[in-house]
Write an enzyme that holds these catalytic residues in place. Structure first.
Site, PDB file in Angstrom:
ATOM      1  N   GLU A   1      43.923  16.211 -21.715  1.00 30.00           N
ATOM      2  CA  GLU A   1      44.605  16.468 -21.790  1.00 30.00           C
ATOM      3  C   GLU A   1      45.583  14.978 -21.486  1.00 30.00           C
ATOM      4  O   GLU A   1      46.044  14.815 -20.674  1.00 30.00           O
ATOM      5  CB  GLU A   1      45.214  17.100 -20.654  1.00 30.00           C
ATOM      6  CG  GLU A   1      44.779  18.736 -21.373  1.00 30.00           C
ATOM      7  CD  GLU A   1      44.877  19.614 -19.868  1.00 30.00           C
ATOM      8  OE1 GLU A   1      45.236  20.002 -19.098  1.00 30.00           O
ATOM      9  OE2 GLU A   1      44.665  20.581 -20.229  1.00 30.00           O
TER      10      GLU A   1
ATOM     11  N   LYS B   1      50.565  31.257 -20.628  1.00 31.72           N
ATOM     12  CA  LYS B   1      50.360  30.525 -22.281  1.00 31.72           C
ATOM     13  C   LYS B   1      50.096  32.281 -23.158  1.00 31.72           C
ATOM     14  O   LYS B   1      49.378  32.327 -22.762  1.00 31.72           O
ATOM     15  CB  LYS B   1      48.748  30.359 -21.750  1.00 31.72           C
ATOM     16  CG  LYS B   1      48.159  29.224 -20.714  1.00 31.72           C
ATOM     17  CD  LYS B   1      46.429  28.765 -21.051  1.00 31.72           C
ATOM     18  CE  LYS B   1      46.456  28.031 -19.654  1.00 31.72           C
ATOM     19  NZ  LYS B   1      45.078  27.824 -20.006  1.00 31.72           N
TER      20      LYS B   1
END
Length: 426
Positions: A205, A338
């Site tokens: 990330e 999500k």
């Protein structure tokens, strides 16, 4: 009336070099839009099913040709001719077509790709930005980013147990200034790591993945980086953690902190968090306990829930019925959102509505396997969630979301950057 004219899917690549789905929807006026589905590394076991081919001769079994074929045959056949702007109806048809609670037949990756692409195509056909189409006239709030600047756990090959060490730029007047400050802290952190001869390779990330002796050292060096960059620790920029503790737990709900050679039960781990919160300006802890440790979660919420944000990710998996259980048990006070954990945009919206009704904060989130798709940036503004988690100020698949938010802020002539107001309700 705008209707769905054609749907197709293509196997493309995500940021980890693994296959994923790009779904495209074409409307009756020939408007076309596409969406690329993300994929997680540490996943909650109650998440909707991501359909993979399991053909070891292709992509080590991770191909998504079956999911693509489901889009190109079953889904396409049943959705052509439906009203494009009735997102809820189309998403319900997708759920009915699959017929399982977790999209085990069609694959949540197939279903979500179509759901996202449909929303984007409808917005485009109506000449509206996606955030305006989904959120209406009240979509005005730019979220506080939770920037992952040191990676550990399953997101990096190092000795740190906690998965993410994040900064939250709360003390700024605009998203643009908040992002600038965060980037400056990130670059300052790199210099500090270089000075200590630490690795400055990055994780999935975009955060750095150095080796430290324990889980506290990253908090120390991030605090130093914030102050060295010229910002006030805790006042302008606060800290946040994603422990991803379901990756650390055993069947007896003991948590193995291998980086520190410790094994702690739920209460001991909560005491450890309390020490960290007392020493550092930590305002949010995500997945502080395992997704199955409901008793531990209740204790954590009792001990720290009035003081900081406690986010359930693996705990809730964006699922409204599981969130309802958490609400009834007074567990957590925030939920990570999500879309690929649940399957469609409409189901995601249902979970957000439930969370907001019960004063749970909502954090719109990326996955560790991402792409250049910036859907979640518009989604965060559309729903006025106030928080977005989409990685560091590195790696173009993360930057794509930040750049889209900068565009939106410009379009809104500034909009409202929620900043310090984020936690004032509590």
């Amino acid at each position: 009336m705008l209707t769905i004219k054609d749907i197709h899917a293509l196997e493309v690549m995500d940021s980890r070099g693994n296959p994923t789905i790009q779904a495209s929807v074409i409307l009756s006026d020939n408007t076309k839009a596409s969406a690329i589905v993300p994929s997680g590394a540490s996943t909650g076991k109650r998440e909707a099913l991501e359909l993979r081919d399991n053909d070891k001769t292709r992509f080590l079994g991770k191909g998504v040709l079956r999911a693509c074929e489901n889009v190109n045959s079953v889904i396409k056949h049943h959705l052509i001719g439906l009203e494009a702007t009735n997102q809820a109806f189309v998403d319900e048809r997708l759920r009915a077509l699959d017929g399982t609670p977790n999209y085990a037949n069609l694959g949540a990756n197939a279903v979500l790709g179509v759901s996202m692409a449909l929303a984007r195509a409808s917005a485009k056909a109506l000449n509206l930005p996606l955030y305006r189409y989904l959120g209406g006239a009240n979509a005005l709030t730019l979220p506080v980013p939770m920037l992952n600047i040191i990676n550990g756990g399953t997101h990096a090959n190092n000795s740190i147990d906690f998965q993410e060490y994040m900064i939250m730029p709360l003390g700024f007047e605009s998203f643009k200034e908040a992002l600038r400050a965060s980037a400056e802290v990130y670059h300052t952190l790199k210099k500090l790591l270089d000075e200590k001869n630490q690795l400055t390779s990055v994780g999935d990330e975009g955060g750095f993945a150095p080796n430290f002796n324990n889980n506290v050292e990253p908090l120390e060096i991030i605090s130093q980086a914030i102050e060295k960059a010229g910002y006030k620790l805790g006042e302008e920029i606060a800290l946040a953690l994603d422990v991803a503790s379901s990756e650390l737990v055993d069947e007896h709900f003991n948590y193995h902190l291998k980086g520190e050679n410790k094994i702690l039960d739920s209460h001991e781990l909560v005491a450890y968090y309390k020490e960290l919160v007392a020493k550092y300006p930590i305002v949010s802890i995500e997945d502080g306990l395992s997704e199955d440790d409901w008793e531990g979660w209740a204790f954590l919420s009792k001990e720290l829930g009035r003081q900081i944000q406690l986010v359930g990710d693996d705990l809730f998996v964006t699922n409204a019925s599981i969130l309802q259980k958490g609400i009834e048990k007074n567990v957590a006070n925030a939920i990570l959102i999500k879309p690929n954990q649940i399957g469609t945009i409409s189901e995601t919206l249902e979970t957000i509505r439930l969370a907001k009704h019960h004063a749970y904060q909502c954090v719109i989130s990326h996955r560790s396997g991402e792409s250049e798709d910036s859907f979640i940036a518009d989604f965060a503004v559309a729903l006025n969630t106030g928080e977005i988690k989409t990685g560091s100020t590195a790696r173009s698949e993360r930057i794509a979301k930040y750049n889209r938010l900068l565009e939106i802020e410009h379009e809104l002539k500034g909009g409202i950057y929620i900043g310090k107001e984020l936690f004032k309700h509590g």
